[in-house]
Scaffold this motif. Structure first.
Motif, PDB file in Angstrom:
ATOM      1  N   ALA A 223      30.189 -33.374  -2.033  1.00  0.00           N
ATOM      2  CA  ALA A 223      28.616 -33.303  -2.273  1.00  0.00           C
ATOM      3  C   ALA A 223      28.043 -33.683  -1.136  1.00  0.00           C
ATOM      4  O   ALA A 223      26.969 -33.178  -0.914  1.00  0.00           O
ATOM      5  CB  ALA A 223      28.471 -34.201  -3.635  1.00  0.00           C
ATOM      6  N   LEU A 224      28.252 -34.744  -0.387  1.00  0.00           N
ATOM      7  CA  LEU A 224      27.482 -35.241   0.698  1.00  0.00           C
ATOM      8  C   LEU A 224      27.480 -34.458   1.706  1.00  0.00           C
ATOM      9  O   LEU A 224      26.502 -34.226   2.525  1.00  0.00           O
ATOM     10  CB  LEU A 224      28.008 -36.763   1.178  1.00  0.00           C
ATOM     11  N   ILE A 225      28.662 -33.737   2.022  1.00  0.00           N
ATOM     12  CA  ILE A 225      28.602 -32.734   3.153  1.00  0.00           C
ATOM     13  C   ILE A 225      27.790 -31.667   2.839  1.00  0.00           C
ATOM     14  O   ILE A 225      27.009 -31.181   3.586  1.00  0.00           O
ATOM     15  CB  ILE A 225      30.059 -32.377   3.411  1.00  0.00           C
ATOM     16  N   THR A 226      27.902 -31.213   1.664  1.00  0.00           N
ATOM     17  CA  THR A 226      26.725 -30.104   1.306  1.00  0.00           C
ATOM     18  C   THR A 226      25.577 -30.334   1.342  1.00  0.00           C
ATOM     19  O   THR A 226      24.423 -29.822   1.775  1.00  0.00           O
ATOM     20  CB  THR A 226      27.394 -29.608  -0.200  1.00  0.00           C
ATOM     21  N   PHE A 227      25.441 -31.809   0.868  1.00  0.00           N
ATOM     22  CA  PHE A 227      23.916 -32.261   1.056  1.00  0.00           C
ATOM     23  C   PHE A 227      23.396 -32.144   2.135  1.00  0.00           C
ATOM     24  O   PHE A 227      22.023 -31.725   2.491  1.00  0.00           O
ATOM     25  CB  PHE A 227      23.771 -33.472   0.329  1.00  0.00           C
ATOM     26  N   VAL A 228      23.993 -32.746   3.099  1.00  0.00           N
ATOM     27  CA  VAL A 228      23.658 -32.856   4.444  1.00  0.00           C
ATOM     28  C   VAL A 228      23.239 -31.538   5.041  1.00  0.00           C
ATOM     29  O   VAL A 228      21.987 -31.343   5.724  1.00  0.00           O
ATOM     30  CB  VAL A 228      24.497 -33.479   5.613  1.00  0.00           C
ATOM     31  N   VAL A 229      24.120 -30.621   4.946  1.00  0.00           N
ATOM     32  CA  VAL A 229      23.722 -29.200   5.516  1.00  0.00           C
ATOM     33  C   VAL A 229      22.544 -28.341   4.799  1.00  0.00           C
ATOM     34  O   VAL A 229      21.868 -28.058   5.355  1.00  0.00           O
ATOM     35  CB  VAL A 229      24.935 -28.378   5.187  1.00  0.00           C
ATOM     36  N   VAL A 230      22.385 -28.720   3.324  1.00  0.00           N
ATOM     37  CA  VAL A 230      21.415 -28.034   2.821  1.00  0.00           C
ATOM     38  C   VAL A 230      20.221 -28.687   2.822  1.00  0.00           C
ATOM     39  O   VAL A 230      19.162 -28.047   3.168  1.00  0.00           O
ATOM     40  CB  VAL A 230      21.868 -27.688   1.254  1.00  0.00           C
ATOM     41  N   GLN A 231      20.160 -30.066   2.736  1.00  0.00           N
ATOM     42  CA  GLN A 231      18.873 -30.660   2.580  1.00  0.00           C
ATOM     43  C   GLN A 231      18.483 -31.403   4.010  1.00  0.00           C
ATOM     44  O   GLN A 231      17.425 -31.745   4.385  1.00  0.00           O
ATOM     45  CB  GLN A 231      18.805 -31.816   1.749  1.00  0.00           C
ATOM     46  N   GLY A 232      19.295 -31.235   5.123  1.00  0.00           N
ATOM     47  CA  GLY A 232      19.039 -31.874   6.396  1.00  0.00           C
ATOM     48  C   GLY A 232      17.725 -31.614   6.938  1.00  0.00           C
ATOM     49  O   GLY A 232      16.947 -32.483   7.335  1.00  0.00           O
ATOM     50  N   ARG A 233      17.321 -30.233   6.846  1.00  0.00           N
ATOM     51  CA  ARG A 233      16.248 -29.825   7.708  1.00  0.00           C
ATOM     52  C   ARG A 233      14.905 -30.189   6.794  1.00  0.00           C
ATOM     53  O   ARG A 233      14.046 -30.744   7.454  1.00  0.00           O
ATOM     54  CB  ARG A 233      15.952 -28.199   7.748  1.00  0.00           C
ATOM     55  N   GLU A 234      14.912 -30.258   5.591  1.00  0.00           N
ATOM     56  CA  GLU A 234      13.880 -30.677   4.795  1.00  0.00           C
ATOM     57  C   GLU A 234      13.555 -32.259   4.821  1.00  0.00           C
ATOM     58  O   GLU A 234      12.412 -32.540   5.095  1.00  0.00           O
ATOM     59  CB  GLU A 234      14.223 -30.209   3.465  1.00  0.00           C
ATOM     60  N   LEU A 235      14.620 -32.645   4.723  1.00  0.00           N
ATOM     61  CA  LEU A 235      14.522 -34.608   4.904  1.00  0.00           C
ATOM     62  C   LEU A 235      14.333 -34.738   6.499  1.00  0.00           C
ATOM     63  O   LEU A 235      13.559 -35.835   6.569  1.00  0.00           O
ATOM     64  CB  LEU A 235      15.769 -35.044   4.497  1.00  0.00           C
ATOM     65  N   GLY A 236      14.532 -33.951   7.336  1.00  0.00           N
ATOM     66  CA  GLY A 236      14.766 -34.347   8.666  1.00  0.00           C
ATOM     67  C   GLY A 236      16.005 -34.920   9.454  1.00  0.00           C
ATOM     68  O   GLY A 236      16.490 -35.953   8.693  1.00  0.00           O
ATOM     69  N   TRP A 237      16.421 -34.105  10.247  1.00  0.00           N
ATOM     70  CA  TRP A 237      17.785 -34.236  10.877  1.00  0.00           C
ATOM     71  C   TRP A 237      17.924 -35.657  11.285  1.00  0.00           C
ATOM     72  O   TRP A 237      19.138 -36.209  11.155  1.00  0.00           O
ATOM     73  CB  TRP A 237      18.320 -33.382  11.982  1.00  0.00           C
ATOM     74  N   THR A 238      16.986 -36.483  11.755  1.00  0.00           N
ATOM     75  CA  THR A 238      17.015 -37.812  12.169  1.00  0.00           C
ATOM     76  C   THR A 238      16.578 -38.844  11.152  1.00  0.00           C
ATOM     77  O   THR A 238      16.156 -40.048  11.540  1.00  0.00           O
ATOM     78  CB  THR A 238      16.580 -37.974  13.465  1.00  0.00           C
ATOM     79  N   SER A 239      16.178 -38.294   9.906  1.00  0.00           N
ATOM     80  CA  SER A 239      15.826 -39.307   8.875  1.00  0.00           C
ATOM     81  C   SER A 239      16.500 -40.339   8.627  1.00  0.00           C
ATOM     82  O   SER A 239      17.807 -40.017   8.532  1.00  0.00           O
ATOM     83  CB  SER A 239      14.990 -38.774   7.955  1.00  0.00           C
ATOM     84  N   PRO A 240      16.240 -41.415   8.196  1.00  0.00           N
ATOM     85  CA  PRO A 240      17.017 -42.633   7.379  1.00  0.00           C
ATOM     86  C   PRO A 240      18.016 -42.036   6.546  1.00  0.00           C
ATOM     87  O   PRO A 240      19.480 -42.197   6.445  1.00  0.00           O
ATOM     88  CB  PRO A 240      16.318 -43.713   7.192  1.00  0.00           C
ATOM     89  N   ALA A 241      17.501 -41.246   5.513  1.00  0.00           N
ATOM     90  CA  ALA A 241      18.249 -40.551   4.242  1.00  0.00           C
ATOM     91  C   ALA A 241      19.305 -39.840   4.947  1.00  0.00           C
ATOM     92  O   ALA A 241      20.527 -39.774   4.552  1.00  0.00           O
ATOM     93  CB  ALA A 241      17.264 -39.924   3.517  1.00  0.00           C
ATOM     94  N   THR A 242      18.917 -38.805   5.950  1.00  0.00           N
ATOM     95  CA  THR A 242      19.974 -37.852   6.409  1.00  0.00           C
ATOM     96  C   THR A 242      20.928 -38.826   7.124  1.00  0.00           C
ATOM     97  O   THR A 242      22.162 -38.213   6.813  1.00  0.00           O
ATOM     98  CB  THR A 242      19.202 -36.872   7.290  1.00  0.00           C
ATOM     99  N   LEU A 243      20.670 -39.651   7.918  1.00  0.00           N
ATOM    100  CA  LEU A 243      21.581 -40.282   8.616  1.00  0.00           C
ATOM    101  C   LEU A 243      22.593 -41.348   7.699  1.00  0.00           C
ATOM    102  O   LEU A 243      23.841 -41.281   8.148  1.00  0.00           O
ATOM    103  CB  LEU A 243      21.046 -41.363   9.626  1.00  0.00           C
ATOM    104  N   LEU A 244      22.056 -41.944   6.655  1.00  0.00           N
ATOM    105  CA  LEU A 244      22.886 -42.387   5.799  1.00  0.00           C
ATOM    106  C   LEU A 244      24.026 -41.507   5.059  1.00  0.00           C
ATOM    107  O   LEU A 244      25.096 -42.033   5.054  1.00  0.00           O
ATOM    108  CB  LEU A 244      22.100 -43.137   4.583  1.00  0.00           C
TER     109      LEU A 244
END
Length: 474
Positions: A223-244
């Protein structure tokens, strides 16, 4: 998609009534058809879902992957639960959960409820589908009858996946997108009714113990791998949430491997994955579905958003793929018998890569004949590879581990499908700069399909280089 290790352990005597066995075959095939069709039919409903429930491309990716992630993560545990507590019982529970999830999807007032329903559907599929082959092995103890039953099961599995977009397009066009979920209800109820008297119960007395920690870590990691790939652009690739979440993507698999090493009966026995044909088949299976599932999702959007086709038109546009895959699948067994699995697997992966490459080069505005030719080639490749990739996995282990090997191969297929939808959708969105039609969309589609065909060709190289030679494989 069974994970049963010794499906015939509790098999009845060969005098079991064939009519009862025939009803069992119908019940299991109905459930199998539900799970397989639903995997691909939802693609043609995505534009209508976006119109009614809002949400961008990321939301549509989750409509597909919420099912795929849950289904993939529960495949092996579903098989173990059936072995321990009764395959018929888990089959019934799985069908009931799938019907419940379908009802929730059909009634969804918004995207969050739809996604919850898709997760529920995936959980039901993860429980019911692993039991189907084991139930058939019990109901058909004679080798000849069993082979015929397995052939019917395989035909339903392949055709269900292939014709999903066409059937889904017809349903969406005539009755609305909710109908692709409503239609599951009577079919599921019929499968449940047939199990009340006719499907035999069976268990594996030597079933493995459950691995709850491994199961949780598998779900979280995927689920985390999928979340990062799908939501990374919307959250920002370097945002704290994405990095976490990226940190979780690294820590999750590491923790999973550590947990599996310590467990006395791990969900995935790691020594099986270190060498031999099983990991090879899993890699090829993941490459196959990575390209196909992402391509199917993007093709539905292409037909409806770029070319202005209806949902039915989009489904019919993909019909050559379904026809080629369905017609040629029964012939693949003869090729494997004569030449071994390397030739059909290599040719199949290469054909899928070639078809997607033609599609990418031609683009969304290409003539319909060019697109249909590309889809036909993809269907031919799918037919050549689908059966042998599982066959190689099963033949790579001892007979008592055949069910587990089959489950691992199908786990790899669903893992590839999940990543294919996530990666290709995100690549297209980035390359198209968020456009849903027009030149930017066409450009984004080309880039995403190029990624897909590259992975397919990589799978062909792996099959050619590492699948055992024809004599030893046969």
């Amino acid at each position: 998609m069974s994970t049963a290790q010794t499906a015939s352990a509790a098999a009845p005597t060969p005098t079991a009534a064939l009519p009862r066995a025939g009803v069992t075959l119908i019940a299991t095939c109905l459930a199998l058809f539900l799970g397989q069709v639903d995997t691909t039919a939802v693609n043609v409903a995505l534009p209508a879902v976006r119109h009614d429930l809002s949400g961008g491309l990321a939301g549509l990716q989750w409509v597909v992957d919420a099912y795929n992630v849950t289904f993939a993560a529960l495949l092996l545990t579903g098989g173990t639960l059936g072995d321990r507590f009764g395959r018929r019982q888990l089959f019934r529970i799985g069908v009931a959960v799938f019907v419940l999830g379908s009802t929730a999807c059909a009634l969804a007032p918004g995207l969050p409820v739809l996604l919850a329903g898709r997760v529920t559907q995936g959980a039901g599929a993860g429980m019911m589908l692993p039991q189907s082959l084991a139930i058939l092995a019990t109901a058909f103890p004679g080798r000849r009858e069993r082979n015929r039953a397995m052939a019917a099961w395989s035909l339903v599995a392949g055709s269900g996946l292939a014709v999903g977009p066409t059937l889904g397009g017809l349903a969406v066009q005539t009755l609305g997108w909710q109908s692709i979920f409503w239609v599951n209800v009577p079919i599921g109820v019929a499968a449940l009714a047939l199990t009340l008297r006719h499907v035999p119960e069976s268990r594996n007395p030597d079933a493995r113990t459950l691995d709850p920690l491994g199961q949780v870590l598998a779900v979280v990691s995927l689920a985390l791998i999928t979340f990062v790939v799908v939501q990374g652009r919307e959250l920002g690739w370097t945002s704290p949430a994405t990095l976490l979440c990226v940190a979780g993507c690294v820590a999750g698999p590491v923790a999973f491997v550590a947990a599996e090493r310590r467990h006395r009966a791990p969900m995935i026995p790691l020594p099986l994955l270190r060498r031999g044909q099983l990991p090879v088949s899993m890699i090829v299976a993941a490459c196959m579905t990575f390209g196909m599932y992402g391509m199917l999702m993007l093709t539905s959007l292409m037909f409806q958003q770029e070319r202005g086709a209806s949902a039915l038109g989009a489904g019919m546009g993909m019909l050559p793929l379904a026809v080629a895959a369905t017609v040629l699948s029964p012939l693949t067994g003869r090729l494997v018998t004569k030449h071994g699995p390397r030739l059909p697997m290599t040719a199949g992966m290469a054909a899928m890569g070639l078809g997607i490459l033609i599609y990418a080069v031609a683009g969304a505005d290409a003539g319909l004949l060019v697109l249909e030719t590309a889809f036909t080639i993809i269907g031919v490749g799918l037919a050549l590879n689908t059966g042998p990739v599982v066959g190689v996995a099963v033949s790579a282990v001892a007979p008592e581990l055949a069910g587990l090997a089959s489950g691992l191969a199908n786990l790899a297929r669903m893992f590839g499908a999940t990543l294919g939808v996530a990666v290709q959708g995100t690549v297209m969105d980035l390359a198209a700069d968020g456009a849903t039609s027009g030149p930017h969309f066409v450009h984004g589609l080309r880039i995403a399909l190029t990624v897909a065909c590259t992975v397919e060709f990589a799978g062909a190289v792996v099959a050619y280089r590492y699948v055992a030679n024809p004599r030893s494989a046969a």
